[in-house]
Write a protein that holds these residues in place. Structure first.
Motif, PDB file in Angstrom:
ATOM      1  N   ALA A   1     -27.366  -2.357   4.018  1.00 42.15           N
ATOM      2  CA  ALA A   1     -26.272  -3.083   3.368  1.00 42.15           C
ATOM      3  C   ALA A   1     -24.935  -2.403   3.650  1.00 42.15           C
ATOM      4  O   ALA A   1     -23.926  -3.074   3.907  1.00 42.15           O
ATOM      5  N   GLN A   2     -24.928  -1.060   3.624  1.00 45.44           N
ATOM      6  CA  GLN A   2     -23.697  -0.331   3.916  1.00 45.44           C
ATOM      7  C   GLN A   2     -23.278  -0.504   5.369  1.00 45.44           C
ATOM      8  O   GLN A   2     -22.084  -0.650   5.676  1.00 45.44           O
ATOM      9  N   VAL A   3     -24.256  -0.519   6.280  1.00 50.43           N
ATOM     10  CA  VAL A   3     -23.956  -0.736   7.700  1.00 50.43           C
ATOM     11  C   VAL A   3     -23.377  -2.121   7.919  1.00 50.43           C
ATOM     12  O   VAL A   3     -22.383  -2.296   8.639  1.00 50.43           O
ATOM     13  N   GLU A   4     -23.969  -3.130   7.299  1.00 49.23           N
ATOM     14  CA  GLU A   4     -23.478  -4.502   7.463  1.00 49.23           C
ATOM     15  C   GLU A   4     -22.083  -4.656   6.884  1.00 49.23           C
ATOM     16  O   GLU A   4     -21.238  -5.357   7.457  1.00 49.23           O
ATOM     17  N   GLN A   5     -21.830  -4.009   5.764  1.00 52.34           N
ATOM     18  CA  GLN A   5     -20.493  -4.059   5.162  1.00 52.34           C
ATOM     19  C   GLN A   5     -19.475  -3.387   6.081  1.00 52.34           C
ATOM     20  O   GLN A   5     -18.357  -3.895   6.271  1.00 52.34           O
ATOM     21  N   TRP A   6     -19.853  -2.242   6.652  1.00 46.86           N
ATOM     22  CA  TRP A   6     -18.974  -1.536   7.580  1.00 46.86           C
ATOM     23  C   TRP A   6     -18.708  -2.378   8.831  1.00 46.86           C
ATOM     24  O   TRP A   6     -17.570  -2.436   9.319  1.00 46.86           O
ATOM     25  N   LYS A   7     -19.730  -3.062   9.345  1.00 47.61           N
ATOM     26  CA  LYS A   7     -19.555  -3.910  10.524  1.00 47.61           C
ATOM     27  C   LYS A   7     -18.575  -5.043  10.252  1.00 47.61           C
ATOM     28  O   LYS A   7     -17.729  -5.376  11.099  1.00 47.61           O
ATOM     29  N   ARG A   8     -18.682  -5.653   9.070  1.00 47.98           N
ATOM     30  CA  ARG A   8     -17.742  -6.733   8.739  1.00 47.98           C
ATOM     31  C   ARG A   8     -16.311  -6.218   8.690  1.00 47.98           C
ATOM     32  O   ARG A   8     -15.377  -6.896   9.147  1.00 47.98           O
ATOM     33  N   TYR A   9     -16.135  -5.018   8.158  1.00 50.76           N
ATOM     34  CA  TYR A   9     -14.806  -4.423   8.101  1.00 50.76           C
ATOM     35  C   TYR A   9     -14.283  -4.154   9.505  1.00 50.76           C
ATOM     36  O   TYR A   9     -13.112  -4.423   9.815  1.00 50.76           O
ATOM     37  N   GLN A  10     -15.150  -3.620  10.382  1.00 49.24           N
ATOM     38  CA  GLN A  10     -14.751  -3.342  11.763  1.00 49.24           C
ATOM     39  C   GLN A  10     -14.351  -4.623  12.480  1.00 49.24           C
ATOM     40  O   GLN A  10     -13.406  -4.635  13.268  1.00 49.24           O
ATOM     41  N   GLN A  11     -15.064  -5.691  12.207  1.00 43.75           N
ATOM     42  CA  GLN A  11     -14.760  -6.955  12.874  1.00 43.75           C
ATOM     43  C   GLN A  11     -13.419  -7.521  12.427  1.00 43.75           C
ATOM     44  O   GLN A  11     -12.718  -8.167  13.207  1.00 43.75           O
ATOM     45  N   THR A  12     -13.040  -7.261  11.179  1.00 46.96           N
ATOM     46  CA  THR A  12     -11.707  -7.699  10.740  1.00 46.96           C
ATOM     47  C   THR A  12     -10.623  -6.890  11.442  1.00 46.96           C
ATOM     48  O   THR A  12      -9.555  -7.423  11.748  1.00 46.96           O
ATOM     49  N   LEU A  13     -10.912  -5.610  11.711  1.00 51.30           N
ATOM     50  CA  LEU A  13      -9.934  -4.776  12.411  1.00 51.30           C
ATOM     51  C   LEU A  13      -9.766  -5.219  13.855  1.00 51.30           C
ATOM     52  O   LEU A  13      -8.651  -5.296  14.373  1.00 51.30           O
ATOM     53  N   THR A  14     -10.899  -5.499  14.527  1.00 46.96           N
ATOM     54  CA  THR A  14     -10.826  -5.897  15.938  1.00 46.96           C
ATOM     55  C   THR A  14     -10.180  -7.262  16.090  1.00 46.96           C
ATOM     56  O   THR A  14      -9.598  -7.563  17.131  1.00 46.96           O
ATOM     57  N   GLY A  15     -10.276  -8.072  15.041  1.00 45.16           N
ATOM     58  CA  GLY A  15      -9.613  -9.377  15.095  1.00 45.16           C
ATOM     59  C   GLY A  15      -8.102  -9.240  15.121  1.00 45.16           C
ATOM     60  O   GLY A  15      -7.399 -10.092  15.668  1.00 45.16           O
ATOM     61  N   LYS A  16      -7.594  -8.144  14.547  1.00 47.21           N
ATOM     62  CA  LYS A  16      -6.152  -7.907  14.525  1.00 47.21           C
ATOM     63  C   LYS A  16      -5.676  -7.189  15.779  1.00 47.21           C
ATOM     64  O   LYS A  16      -4.531  -7.337  16.191  1.00 47.21           O
ATOM     65  N   ASP A  17      -6.548  -6.373  16.371  1.00 48.42           N
ATOM     66  CA  ASP A  17      -6.159  -5.591  17.557  1.00 48.42           C
ATOM     67  C   ASP A  17      -7.228  -5.741  18.623  1.00 48.42           C
ATOM     68  O   ASP A  17      -8.233  -5.047  18.615  1.00 48.42           O
ATOM     69  N   THR A  18      -7.008  -6.654  19.564  1.00 50.92           N
ATOM     70  CA  THR A  18      -8.014  -6.941  20.595  1.00 50.92           C
ATOM     71  C   THR A  18      -8.080  -5.869  21.671  1.00 50.92           C
ATOM     72  O   THR A  18      -9.021  -5.855  22.468  1.00 50.92           O
ATOM     73  N   SER A  19      -7.124  -4.955  21.704  1.00 52.79           N
ATOM     74  CA  SER A  19      -7.105  -3.928  22.758  1.00 52.79           C
ATOM     75  C   SER A  19      -8.244  -2.929  22.608  1.00 52.79           C
ATOM     76  O   SER A  19      -8.611  -2.251  23.572  1.00 52.79           O
ATOM     77  N   ASN A  20      -8.808  -2.811  21.405  1.00 48.63           N
ATOM     78  CA  ASN A  20      -9.877  -1.825  21.170  1.00 48.63           C
ATOM     79  C   ASN A  20     -11.249  -2.464  21.005  1.00 48.63           C
ATOM     80  O   ASN A  20     -12.172  -1.831  20.490  1.00 48.63           O
TER      81      ASN A  20
END
Length: 272
Positions: A184-203
């Motif tokens: 559950a913690q991994v899935e929550q972290w992945k969702r957070y990472q995906q919101t970050l990558t949505g804002k910055d496509t360079s990474n």
């Protein structure tokens, strides 16, 4: 160790259930009396499936087991001793899903409400751990985040024993709820990472690599756990290492699918 088996029959919680067979095992350790709830038979009539009755029944059994703790016990007359463990005999797949769901819900509630809990238990400790007390301290769950390999190290025997003691479940069930919690913690972290990558496509490439690394660490943790728990079955494989690898892979896929369903079900309940 002396066992005294006393079966207790009764209709549990709702009129929709057949009679259940509940065994209380009185166990004496050097004159100190304790009990185990051994839940043998439970049945819910088909028209009442998926109505939450099974979950209500298990939660009520655990609440009853918890009521036997300490000097202020509120247990019913049928039990005069502290109940140490609620266990299930040879559960069907649907009951495994129910039990794991209830155990995980109770573990999450314990994590949310009681970061430290004094639980008096008797466990064998090594010289290295002999200075530690037997208090359940759940702060170790926050020692590392999901990006650290150390987050996926095995939970210590003492930590498993104290969680099992607090929730009145087996140590194997304590291991399972830890694995589901970390998923559950991994899935929550992945969702957070995906919101970050949505804002910055360079990474995006680096983030995908990091997510893949975290998922690999989690898979290895679960596979090590399965290998340890099912060592005898793996050792009985006639096909040697190749058959063991195939069998372990199948167990892992079944386990990870089961864990994902538990996490999804927990998320849905939280939303509702």
């Amino acid at each position: 160790i002396v066992f005294h088996c006393s079966p207790v029959w009764g209709v549990f919680l709702t009129p929709y259930m057949y009679k259940g067979n509940l065994f209380l095992f009185d166990v004496s350790f050097a004159g100190v009396g304790v009990e185990f709830i051994f839940y043998q038979i439970a049945m819910i009539l088909p028209p009442y499936h998926r109505g939450g009755h099974g979950s209500m029944m298990l939660h009520s059994l655990h609440a009853y087991a918890q009521s036997t703790c300490g000097a202020n016990s509120t247990a019913l007359p049928m039990s005069t001793l502290e109940i140490l463990e609620v266990n299930v005999e040879d559960p069907a797949p649907a009951f495994v899903a129910l039990r794991d769901s209830v155990d995980y819900q109770r573990f999450v509630a314990l994590c949310s409400s009681t970061p430290t809990l004094d639980v008096s238990i008797d466990v064998a400790v090594s010289e290295k751990d002999s200075g530690s007390d037997n208090a359940l301290n759940l702060r170790y769950l926050n020692d590392y985040d999901a990006t650290n390999k150390e987050y996926f190290l095995p939970v210590s025997e003492i930590q498993l024993a104290t969680v099992a003691r607090a929730l009145k479940i087996t140590k194997r069930q304590a291991q399972i709820v830890h694995e589901v919690y970390k998923l559950a913690q991994v899935e929550q972290w992945k969702r957070y990472q995906q919101t970050l990558t949505g804002k910055d496509t360079s990474n995006n490439g680096k983030e995908d690599e990091l997510i893949s690394k975290v998922e690999t660490n989690y898979r290895l943790m679960v596979k090590r756990s399965l290998r340890s728990f099912r060592m005898e079955e793996l050792g009985a494989c006639a096909g040697g290492k190749e058959e063991q690898k195939i069998l372990l892979g199948r167990w892992f896929e079944e386990t990870i699918s089961h864990y994902h369903r538990l996490v999804l079900g927990s998320d849905r309940r939280r939303i509702c």
